[in-house]
Motif scaffolding. Structure first.
Motif, PDB file in Angstrom:
ATOM      1  N   GLU A 239       0.708  -1.095  -0.024  1.00  0.00           N
ATOM      2  CA  GLU A 239       0.124   0.074  -0.273  1.00  0.00           C
ATOM      3  C   GLU A 239       0.874   1.083   0.233  1.00  0.00           C
ATOM      4  N   ALA A 240       2.455   1.164   0.532  1.00  0.00           N
ATOM      5  CA  ALA A 240       2.743   2.539   0.482  1.00  0.00           C
ATOM      6  C   ALA A 240       3.176   3.016  -1.267  1.00  0.00           C
ATOM      7  N   THR A 241       3.117   2.641  -2.173  1.00  0.00           N
ATOM      8  CA  THR A 241       3.141   3.681  -3.104  1.00  0.00           C
ATOM      9  C   THR A 241       1.291   4.541  -3.377  1.00  0.00           C
ATOM     10  N   GLU A 242       0.577   3.539  -3.189  1.00  0.00           N
ATOM     11  CA  GLU A 242      -0.672   4.844  -3.078  1.00  0.00           C
ATOM     12  C   GLU A 242      -0.399   5.723  -1.727  1.00  0.00           C
ATOM     13  N   THR A 243      -0.609   5.235  -0.943  1.00  0.00           N
ATOM     14  CA  THR A 243      -0.030   6.012   0.329  1.00  0.00           C
ATOM     15  C   THR A 243       0.320   7.167   0.616  1.00  0.00           C
ATOM     16  N   GLY A 244       1.541   7.134  -0.262  1.00  0.00           N
ATOM     17  CA  GLY A 244       3.301   7.598  -0.802  1.00  0.00           C
ATOM     18  C   GLY A 244       2.136   8.739  -2.105  1.00  0.00           C
ATOM     19  N   LYS A 245       1.671   8.387  -2.471  1.00  0.00           N
ATOM     20  CA  LYS A 245       1.193   9.644  -3.429  1.00  0.00           C
ATOM     21  C   LYS A 245      -0.457  10.171  -3.068  1.00  0.00           C
ATOM     22  N   LYS A 246      -0.794  10.458  -1.631  1.00  0.00           N
ATOM     23  CA  LYS A 246      -1.642  10.436  -0.873  1.00  0.00           C
ATOM     24  C   LYS A 246      -1.332  12.385  -0.064  1.00  0.00           C
ATOM     25  N   PHE A 247      -0.056  11.511   0.277  1.00  0.00           N
ATOM     26  CA  PHE A 247      -0.136  11.573   0.845  1.00  0.00           C
ATOM     27  C   PHE A 247       1.713  12.781   1.213  1.00  0.00           C
ATOM     28  N   ASN A 248       2.259  12.617  -0.212  1.00  0.00           N
ATOM     29  CA  ASN A 248       3.005  13.810  -0.713  1.00  0.00           C
ATOM     30  C   ASN A 248       3.916  12.599   0.466  1.00  0.00           C
ATOM     31  N   LEU A 249       4.295  11.502  -0.031  1.00  0.00           N
ATOM     32  CA  LEU A 249       5.685  10.498   0.643  1.00  0.00           C
ATOM     33  C   LEU A 249       6.504  10.074   0.100  1.00  0.00           C
ATOM     34  N   PRO A 250       7.515  10.327   0.570  1.00  0.00           N
ATOM     35  CA  PRO A 250       8.735   9.497  -0.403  1.00  0.00           C
ATOM     36  C   PRO A 250       8.705   7.734  -0.180  1.00  0.00           C
ATOM     37  N   ILE A 251       7.709   7.921  -0.460  1.00  0.00           N
ATOM     38  CA  ILE A 251       7.479   6.411   0.049  1.00  0.00           C
ATOM     39  C   ILE A 251       6.652   5.242  -1.221  1.00  0.00           C
ATOM     40  N   ALA A 252       7.011   3.872  -1.587  1.00  0.00           N
ATOM     41  CA  ALA A 252       6.723   3.185  -2.280  1.00  0.00           C
ATOM     42  C   ALA A 252       7.126   1.607  -2.364  1.00  0.00           C
ATOM     43  N   TYR A 253       6.195   1.342  -2.730  1.00  0.00           N
ATOM     44  CA  TYR A 253       6.270  -0.807  -2.238  1.00  0.00           C
ATOM     45  C   TYR A 253       7.170  -0.894  -3.801  1.00  0.00           C
ATOM     46  N   ASN A 254       8.433  -1.407  -3.302  1.00  0.00           N
ATOM     47  CA  ASN A 254       8.868  -2.521  -4.032  1.00  0.00           C
ATOM     48  C   ASN A 254       8.946  -4.331  -3.663  1.00  0.00           C
ATOM     49  N   ALA A 255       7.969  -5.135  -4.855  1.00  0.00           N
ATOM     50  CA  ALA A 255       8.188  -5.742  -4.900  1.00  0.00           C
ATOM     51  C   ALA A 255       9.171  -7.087  -4.963  1.00  0.00           C
ATOM     52  N   GLU A 256      10.716  -6.363  -5.898  1.00  0.00           N
ATOM     53  CA  GLU A 256      11.452  -7.727  -5.727  1.00  0.00           C
ATOM     54  C   GLU A 256      12.350  -7.584  -4.803  1.00  0.00           C
ATOM     55  N   ALA A 257      12.197  -6.003  -3.420  1.00  0.00           N
ATOM     56  CA  ALA A 257      12.988  -5.667  -2.743  1.00  0.00           C
ATOM     57  C   ALA A 257      12.115  -6.534  -1.019  1.00  0.00           C
ATOM     58  N   ASP A 258      10.487  -6.306  -1.445  1.00  0.00           N
ATOM     59  CA  ASP A 258      10.555  -7.099  -0.735  1.00  0.00           C
ATOM     60  C   ASP A 258      10.101  -8.452   0.039  1.00  0.00           C
ATOM     61  N   THR A 259      10.389  -9.746  -2.040  1.00  0.00           N
ATOM     62  CA  THR A 259      10.900 -10.726  -1.741  1.00  0.00           C
ATOM     63  C   THR A 259      11.806 -10.879  -1.010  1.00  0.00           C
ATOM     64  N   ALA A 260      12.872  -9.968  -2.094  1.00  0.00           N
ATOM     65  CA  ALA A 260      14.453 -10.232  -0.982  1.00  0.00           C
ATOM     66  C   ALA A 260      14.849 -10.403  -0.102  1.00  0.00           C
ATOM     67  N   SER A 261      13.270  -9.744   1.063  1.00  0.00           N
ATOM     68  CA  SER A 261      13.834  -8.980   2.182  1.00  0.00           C
ATOM     69  C   SER A 261      13.363 -10.257   3.360  1.00  0.00           C
ATOM     70  N   TRP A 262      12.125 -10.891   2.403  1.00  0.00           N
ATOM     71  CA  TRP A 262      11.970 -11.588   2.817  1.00  0.00           C
ATOM     72  C   TRP A 262      12.225 -12.933   3.642  1.00  0.00           C
ATOM     73  N   ASN A 263      13.470 -13.116   2.371  1.00  0.00           N
ATOM     74  CA  ASN A 263      14.033 -14.519   1.994  1.00  0.00           C
ATOM     75  C   ASN A 263      15.281 -14.169   2.918  1.00  0.00           C
ATOM     76  N   ASP A 264      15.811 -12.699   3.254  1.00  0.00           N
ATOM     77  CA  ASP A 264      16.987 -12.532   3.640  1.00  0.00           C
ATOM     78  C   ASP A 264      16.779 -12.995   5.460  1.00  0.00           C
ATOM     79  N   MET A 265      15.047 -12.794   5.485  1.00  0.00           N
ATOM     80  CA  MET A 265      15.050 -12.653   6.993  1.00  0.00           C
ATOM     81  C   MET A 265      14.884 -14.116   7.344  1.00  0.00           C
ATOM     82  N   LYS A 266      14.326 -15.075   6.264  1.00  0.00           N
ATOM     83  CA  LYS A 266      14.074 -15.991   6.335  1.00  0.00           C
ATOM     84  C   LYS A 266      15.850 -16.889   6.472  1.00  0.00           C
TER      85      LYS A 266
END
Length: 274
Positions: A239-266
């Motif tokens: 939801e970060a990309t839409e939230t960033g647009k809504k509130f003018n915040l420098p945030i965004a979803y990154n599917a590759e980084a999401d998957t990679a970081s979750w695997n790194d955690m595991k």
């Protein structure tokens, strides 16, 4: 220390947050799926009633457990989804309510008001963290010798502060958390740490990264720092990309980084919890 840059092609802190003694507890709102059981858990923390969220694997044997600390928005559906996913991996997982009463924020101003006191008084924040940690240890099926904590944005900062202030866990993971916090003390920081950091995180400048690594290196801390190219703040939250647009915040979803970081955690958990 190990610094690893993941080869990906690949929030808002607003200087503080993200774009998210325990007494007898009561449990409510139990739900079941094919693989996990979930429930709300009411507990006491720093003189306030907190409403946490627990998820259990179907197997009732003793298991490692993970404490989950939410973004600066509070304990919301995203946090609960991550808690469920940990249970699906075979961990007992418990999401902290750092704000009490199940409070959540609807905009950055509300989020800053809720998160701010936890930054201003790290010891009080640690007490809230510790109350949830004690609650986690009391849940059925928990192997209290194998406990980890993870946190997102604000939550990552809270996890790092807790272990810097002496909480002894088997592993701690920060996802796109702030790196400014309490000073690291080699007599207190004994927990292995994994930092999952977006290389394009505008809320955590390179100077913070450099200072953080230097501080932990100076005390010989056991940590791994992973950077994900192209990833900004809050990169794990769809939801970060839409939230960033809504509130003018420098945030965004990154599917590759999401998957990679979750695997790194595991992988980190496999090393330290099993």
């Amino acid at each position: 220390m190990r610094t690893i840059t993941t080869t990906l092609i690949s929030a808002a802190l607003l200087a503080m947050g993200c774009g998210g003694a325990t007494e007898q507890s009561s449990s409510e709102s139990t739900a079941f799926t094919d693989s996990i059981t979930t429930q709300s858990v009411t507990y006491q923390a720093v003189g306030d009633t907190a409403i946490g969220y627990a998820a259990y694997p179907a197997d009732t044997a003793k298991k490692p457990a993970v404490l989950v600390v939410h973004e600066w928005w509070g304990l919301d559906d995203y946090t609960k989804r991550r808690t469920n996913e940990l249970a699906e991996l075979g961990y007992v997982a418990f999401a902290v309510d750092m704000y009490g009463q199940g409070r959540t924020a609807g905009n950055p101003e509300e989020a800053m008001a809720l998160a701010g006191p936890n930054y201003q008084d790290p010891q009080a924040a640690k007490q809230r963290f510790d109350a949830a940690l004690a609650q986690l240890k009391s849940l059925p099926g928990v192997d209290t010798t194998r406990i980890a904590a993870i946190g997102y944005c604000f939550g990552g900062s809270m996890v790092l502060n807790a272990v810097k202030l002496g909480d002894q866990l088997q592993a701690a993971v920060s996802f796109h958390g702030g790196l400014k916090g309490v000073p690291a003390d080699k007599t207190l920081l004994t927990t292995p740490i994994l930092i999952c950091h977006g290389a394009e995180d505008a809320n955590v400048p390179e100077s913070d990264v450099t200072a953080f690594k230097a501080e932990l290196d100076s005390i010989g801390a056991d940590y791994v720092f992973k950077e994900y190219p192209g990833a900004t703040h809050a990169f794990t939250n769809p939801e970060a990309t839409e939230t960033g647009k809504k509130f003018n915040l420098p945030i965004a979803y990154n599917a590759e980084a999401d998957t990679a970081s979750w695997n790194d955690m595991k992988a980190f958990f496999e090393q330290h919890l099993h």
